[in-house]
Write a protein that holds these residues in place. Structure first.
Motif, PDB file in Angstrom:
ATOM      1  N   ILE A 135      37.377  26.754  25.349  1.00 56.49           N
ATOM      2  CA  ILE A 135      35.961  26.800  25.519  1.00 56.49           C
ATOM      3  C   ILE A 135      35.370  27.862  24.304  1.00 56.49           C
ATOM      4  CG2 ILE A 135      34.206  27.907  27.174  1.00 56.49           C
ATOM      5  CD1 ILE A 135      35.487  26.434  29.294  1.00 56.49           C
ATOM      6  N   SER A 136      36.062  28.967  24.309  1.00 58.27           N
ATOM      7  CA  SER A 136      35.623  30.144  23.503  1.00 58.27           C
ATOM      8  C   SER A 136      35.723  29.388  21.979  1.00 58.27           C
ATOM      9  CB  SER A 136      36.636  31.315  23.480  1.00 58.27           C
ATOM     10  OG  SER A 136      36.575  31.806  24.376  1.00 58.27           O
ATOM     11  N   GLU A 137      36.577  28.746  21.511  1.00 60.47           N
ATOM     12  CA  GLU A 137      36.525  28.033  20.254  1.00 60.47           C
ATOM     13  C   GLU A 137      35.483  27.064  20.063  1.00 60.47           C
ATOM     14  OE1 GLU A 137      40.785  26.500  20.051  1.00 60.47           O
ATOM     15  OE2 GLU A 137      41.619  28.387  19.484  1.00 60.47           O
ATOM     16  N   LYS A 138      35.280  26.278  21.109  1.00 61.33           N
ATOM     17  CA  LYS A 138      34.141  25.395  21.109  1.00 61.33           C
ATOM     18  C   LYS A 138      32.782  26.047  20.851  1.00 61.33           C
ATOM     19  CE  LYS A 138      32.362  21.264  22.363  1.00 61.33           C
ATOM     20  NZ  LYS A 138      32.605  19.954  21.668  1.00 61.33           N
ATOM     21  N   ILE A 139      32.548  27.081  21.593  1.00 59.78           N
ATOM     22  CA  ILE A 139      31.189  27.695  21.332  1.00 59.78           C
ATOM     23  C   ILE A 139      31.072  28.011  19.826  1.00 59.78           C
ATOM     24  CG2 ILE A 139      30.087  30.015  21.680  1.00 59.78           C
ATOM     25  CD1 ILE A 139      31.351  29.996  24.522  1.00 59.78           C
ATOM     26  N   ASN A 140      31.891  28.394  19.191  1.00 61.68           N
ATOM     27  CA  ASN A 140      31.958  28.566  17.745  1.00 61.68           C
ATOM     28  C   ASN A 140      31.706  27.323  16.990  1.00 61.68           C
ATOM     29  OD1 ASN A 140      32.179  31.412  18.059  1.00 61.68           O
ATOM     30  ND2 ASN A 140      34.309  31.209  17.744  1.00 61.68           N
ATOM     31  N   ARG A 141      31.892  26.015  17.277  1.00 57.46           N
ATOM     32  CA  ARG A 141      31.790  24.948  16.755  1.00 57.46           C
ATOM     33  C   ARG A 141      30.469  24.130  17.230  1.00 57.46           C
ATOM     34  NH1 ARG A 141      37.176  24.338  18.169  1.00 57.46           N
ATOM     35  NH2 ARG A 141      36.672  22.671  19.400  1.00 57.46           N
ATOM     36  N   GLU A 351      32.539  18.540  30.556  1.00 61.73           N
ATOM     37  CA  GLU A 351      31.214  18.135  29.928  1.00 61.73           C
ATOM     38  C   GLU A 351      30.925  18.954  28.923  1.00 61.73           C
ATOM     39  OE1 GLU A 351      28.452  18.267  32.982  1.00 61.73           O
ATOM     40  OE2 GLU A 351      28.843  16.165  33.573  1.00 61.73           O
ATOM     41  N   PHE A 352      31.134  20.406  29.038  1.00 63.04           N
ATOM     42  CA  PHE A 352      31.223  21.509  27.953  1.00 63.04           C
ATOM     43  C   PHE A 352      32.026  21.231  26.867  1.00 63.04           C
ATOM     44  CE2 PHE A 352      31.512  25.599  25.946  1.00 63.04           C
ATOM     45  CZ  PHE A 352      30.360  25.902  25.808  1.00 63.04           C
ATOM     46  N   LEU A 353      33.128  20.864  27.104  1.00 66.77           N
ATOM     47  CA  LEU A 353      34.102  20.728  25.993  1.00 66.77           C
ATOM     48  C   LEU A 353      33.952  19.317  25.138  1.00 66.77           C
ATOM     49  CD1 LEU A 353      37.653  21.878  27.681  1.00 66.77           C
ATOM     50  CD2 LEU A 353      36.256  22.977  25.824  1.00 66.77           C
TER      51      LEU A 353
END
Length: 616
Positions: A135-141, A351-353
C-alpha cells in the motif's frame, strides 16, 4: 484559488456522503477478494501446511481423550458392581494408568495447539506487513486525482483499520476454522465407533445449525460491509476536523461540524449494532439447538445401556463427544462475524491495490541530464473532467534561464499549468516539451527531479529543522543546509529558536509561524538546486520586509535557471523576462512588465487595481 483546489475542497466538503458511500450498500465480489487473499497466503503454504498438521495432531489427541476416559468410568462402575456382589474390587491402578495416559494426551494436544497458534500468528503478521508495504509503495505510484477526490482519513483507514481487521481475522478465523473442521471430522468418527444410532440423532442438529448460520450470515453481511465503509468515513472526518479546528472555531462551525459527524456516526451506529446483534444471535440459537440434541442423545443412551448394547463409559464418552461436536459449530458461527469483517476489509484493501497507477517509466526514456531549461507549451488542452475543459489552447515558449511569471484572476488555470508541467496530470491534447522532448518521453521520477517547488501551502514533517531542510537533498552536509538557510534569509530566526537547527517541529509544525514555515520550504528548494524552479505564491505568507529579502535570495537562486513564478502581488514579478496573463484557461496577453502596461489591457488593469486608493 485554482480550479483544482476548489474542486478538491468541494469534494472534501461532501465528506462521507460522496462516491460509494450510500448506507446499506450491497457487498461487492467477495469471492474475488478471498481468491486474492489466498494468493498472498500461498507464499506461506509450507507454514500453513505445518499449521494444518499441528491442528490435526491436536485434534486427534483431544478427540481420543473422552473415549479413553470412558474406559476409566467403565472400570470404576464394573469395580463397584463387583464389590457390591462380593466378586472383586475396584482396580485403582488400572484407572490411574488410564487417567495418566489421558493427561499425556491433553498435554500433547496443548503443545501442538501452541505451535499452531505461534506459526499462524507469524504468518498473519507477515501478510499484514506485506500488505502495508505494498500500500505504501502503491501510494507513490497513484495519480494525484485519486487523492484529490478522497479525504485523507479514508485513505489512511485502508492502511490502518482495514489491514488490522484483516490481520485479526486471519489470525483467529483460519486457526479456528481448521481446528473446528478437524474436530468435527474426528468427533464424528469416534461417535460412529460408539453408536451409529446415537450418531444419527446427534447429526440431526447439523443441518438445522447450518441453516440458521446461513440465514443470519445472509442478513448481517451487508451491515458488516457498511460498518467497515463508514469506519473509514468517520476517520476521514475526524482527521479533517482536528487538522482544521482553528478554522472551524474561527467561523463558528462547531455545530455544523458536529451535526455532519453525527449523521455519519448514526449510519455507522445503525450498521454496527445490526451486524453485532444479528451475529450475537448465533450463539444462543446454537446453544438451544445443541442442548436439544444433547437431551435426545442422553435419553437414547440410557435406553441402550439398559439393554446392554453400550457401557456406561461409552455413554459418558458419547455425551462428551456431543458437546465437542456442537462446540466447533458454535465456534464457526462466532468466527463468521470476523470472517465477514475480514472479507469486507480485504475487499477495500484489494480495491485500493487495484486502483489505476501512473505510468512511471517511459518506453524509450529521454535523458533528463540533457535538459537545459527550455520549455514550450504547444496548444495545450486540459480538463480535470473530459467534459469540463478549463485550459482550451495554451501556447508559450520559454528560453533557458528565463524568469516566467504567470498571473491572472483566481481560477484562471495558473496552478493547473504547474501540475501539468510536473506531470501530476497529463494533457488531453497538445504537448509540453523540455528542449525537444515531450515530457511524456521522460520517466516521471526523473522528470520531477528536474523541478524544485515552493508552494503556497507549506508542508513540513515532524522532525528537526535540519531534517526538514535536508529533505530537498538527503545527501547534503550540515554546512550546505545552513548555507541554504542563509540564502533563504532563514538562518537568523532559526538561531533564535530553542535548539536552533536541532529544534523539533511538531506534526503540523504549529510551533513556528506561517512565514517561518515558508522560509524553511524555500531553503529546502534552494538546497535541492534543481534546473527548473516553480514558485507558487512562495512569498504570500511573509511580511513585506521579509518578502524583499526573499526576493533577493530568489534572484540569486534563479540566475541561470528557468523559473516559473505564480503571483498575485504583481509588484514581485516586474523584473520577469516574460509575463503570461491567463484568463479562463487561455493566455490572453504576454510580454514584459513595461510592454503590458503600455498596452493598457487586462494586465494593466489588474496591476493598477492593486495600487488604487480606497475611497471610503
Amino acid at each position: 484559488m485554482s480550479n483544482s483546489q476548489e474542486r478538491t475542497r468541494t469534494q472534501r466538503r461532501r465528506g462521507p456522503m460522496g462516491h460509494g458511500m450510500q448506507p446499506g450498500e450491497k457487498p461487492k465480489n467477495l469471492k474475488k477478494s478471498v481468491k486474492q487473499l489466498a494468493k498472498y497466503m500461498a507464499t506461506y503454504k509450507i507454514g500453513i501446511f505445518v499449521v494444518m498438521i499441528c491442528a490435526a495432531c491436536s485434534t486427534v489427541f483431544t478427540v481420543a481423550g473422552p473415549k479413553i476416559l470412558g474406559k476409566a468410568t467403565t472400570a470404576l462402575s464394573e469395580g463397584l458392581m463387583n464389590k457390591i456382589r462380593g466378586t472383586g474390587s475396584i482396580d485403582f491402578q488400572k484407572i490411574g494408568m488410564i487417567l495418566l495416559f489421558v493427561l499425556v494426551l491433553y498435554l500433547c494436544s496443548a503443545l501442538f495447539s501452541f505451535i499452531q497458534g505461534w506459526i499462524m500468528t507469524g504468518i498473519t503478521q507477515k501478510v499484514c506487513y506485506r500488505l502495508r508495504k505494498e500500500i505504501s509503495e502503491k501510494i507513490n505510484r497513484m495519480p494525484m486525482k485519486y487523492f484529490e477526490s478522497r479525504t485523507y482519513g479514508e485513505v489512511l483507514s485502508r492502511i490502518t483499520n482495514d489491514v488490522d481487521t484483516l490481520g485479526q481475522g486471519l489470525n483467529q478465523s483460519i486457526t479456528t476454522i481448521i481446528t473446528s473442521v478437524a474436530t468435527l471430522v474426528g468427533v464424528l468418527i469416534m461417535m460412529l465407533s460408539i453408536s451409529p444410532l446415537m450418531t444419527l440423532i446427534a447429526l440431526i442438529i447439523l443441518p438445522i445449525s447450518m441453516g440458521l448460520i446461513g440465514l443470519v450470515m445472509k442478513k448481517s453481511q451487508k451491515f458488516f460491509r457498511s460498518q467497515q465503509e463508514y469506519l473509514g468515513h468517520i476517520n476521514g472526518q475526524v482527521e479533517e476536523v482536528y487538522g482544521g479546528h482553528m478554522v472551524i472555531k474561527a467561523f463558528n462551525r462547531e455545530e455544523a461540524t458536529i451535526e455532519e459527524f453525527e449523521k455519519t456516526n448514526d449510519i455507522l451506529y445503525d450498521s454496527a449494532w445490526k451486524s453485532q446483534f444479528l451475529s450475537g444471535m448465533m450463539h444462543p440459537i446454537m446453544m438451544f439447538v445443541g442442548n436439544l440434541g444433547y437431551a435426545c442423545v442422553a435419553l437414547t443412551g440410557g435406553l441402550l445401556a439398559i439393554r446392554g448394547v453400550i457401557t456406561i463409559g461409552d455413554i459418558q464418552a458419547f455425551i462428551q463427544y456431543v458437546k465437542n461436536f456442537t462446540q466447533p459449530i458454535q465456534q464457526i458461527a462466532q468466527v463468521i462475524n470476523m470472517v465477514q469483517s475480514m472479507s469486507a476489509a480485504s475487499e477495500r484493501v484489494f480495491e485500493f491495490l487495484g486502483e489505476e497507477e501512473e505510468v512511471q517509466i517511459a518506453e524509450h526514456p529521454a535523458d533528463i541530464a540533457q535538459v537545459t531549461g527550455e520549455v514550450s507549451f504547444e496548444h495545450v488542452k486540459f480538463g480535470y473532467n473530459p467534459e469540463q475543459v478549463i485550459i482550451h489552447d495554451f501556447s508559450a515558449k520559454v528560453k533557458p534561464g528565463q524568469k516566467i511569471a504567470i498571473v491572472g484572476p483566481t481560477g484562471a488555470g495558473k496552478t493547473t499549468m504547474v501540475k501539468l508541467l510536473m506531470r501530476f496530470y497529463d494533457v488531453n491534447s497538445g504537448s509540453i516539451r523540455l528542449n525537444d522532448h515531450d515530457i511524456r518521453d521522460f520517466n516521471r521520477r526523473e522528470l520531477r527531479d528536474a523541478f524544485g517547488m515552493v508552494l503556497q501551502d507549506t508542508w513540513l514533517f515532524k522532525g528537526t529543522i535540519m531534517e526538514n531542510i535536508r529533505y530537498g537533498r538527503l545527501d547534503a552536509t550540515d554546512e550546505e543546509v545552513i548555507a541554504a538557510a542563509k540564502a533563504a534569509r532563514a538562518h537568523h530566526f532559526i538561531k533564535t529558536l530553542p535548539g536552533g537547527y536541532q529544534m523539533e517541529l511538531n506534526e503540523d509544525a504549529s510551533n513556528v509561524s506561517q512565514g517561518q514555515k515558508q522560509l524553511l520550504t524555500i531553503a529546502r528548494a534552494i538546497l535541492a538546486d534543481n534546473k527548473i524552479l516553480i514558485l507558487d505564491e512562495a512569498t504570500s505568507s511573509v511580511d513585506t520586509r521579509t518578502e524583499i529579502e526573499i526576493q533577493k535570495a530568489m534572484d540569486n537562486l534563479m540566475k541561470g535557471r528557468t523559473s516559473f513564478v505564480i503571483a498575485h502581488r504583481l509588484s514581485t514579478i516586474r523584473d520577469a523576462d516574460l509575463i503570461l496573463v491567463m484568463k479562463d484557461g487561455d493566455i490572453i496577453e504576454q510580454g514584459n512588465h513595461e510592454d503590458l502596461l503600455a498596452a493598457g489591457g487586462f494586465y494593466a488593469n489588474l496591476y493598477n487595481s492593486q495600487f488604487e486608493d480606497v475611497v471610503a
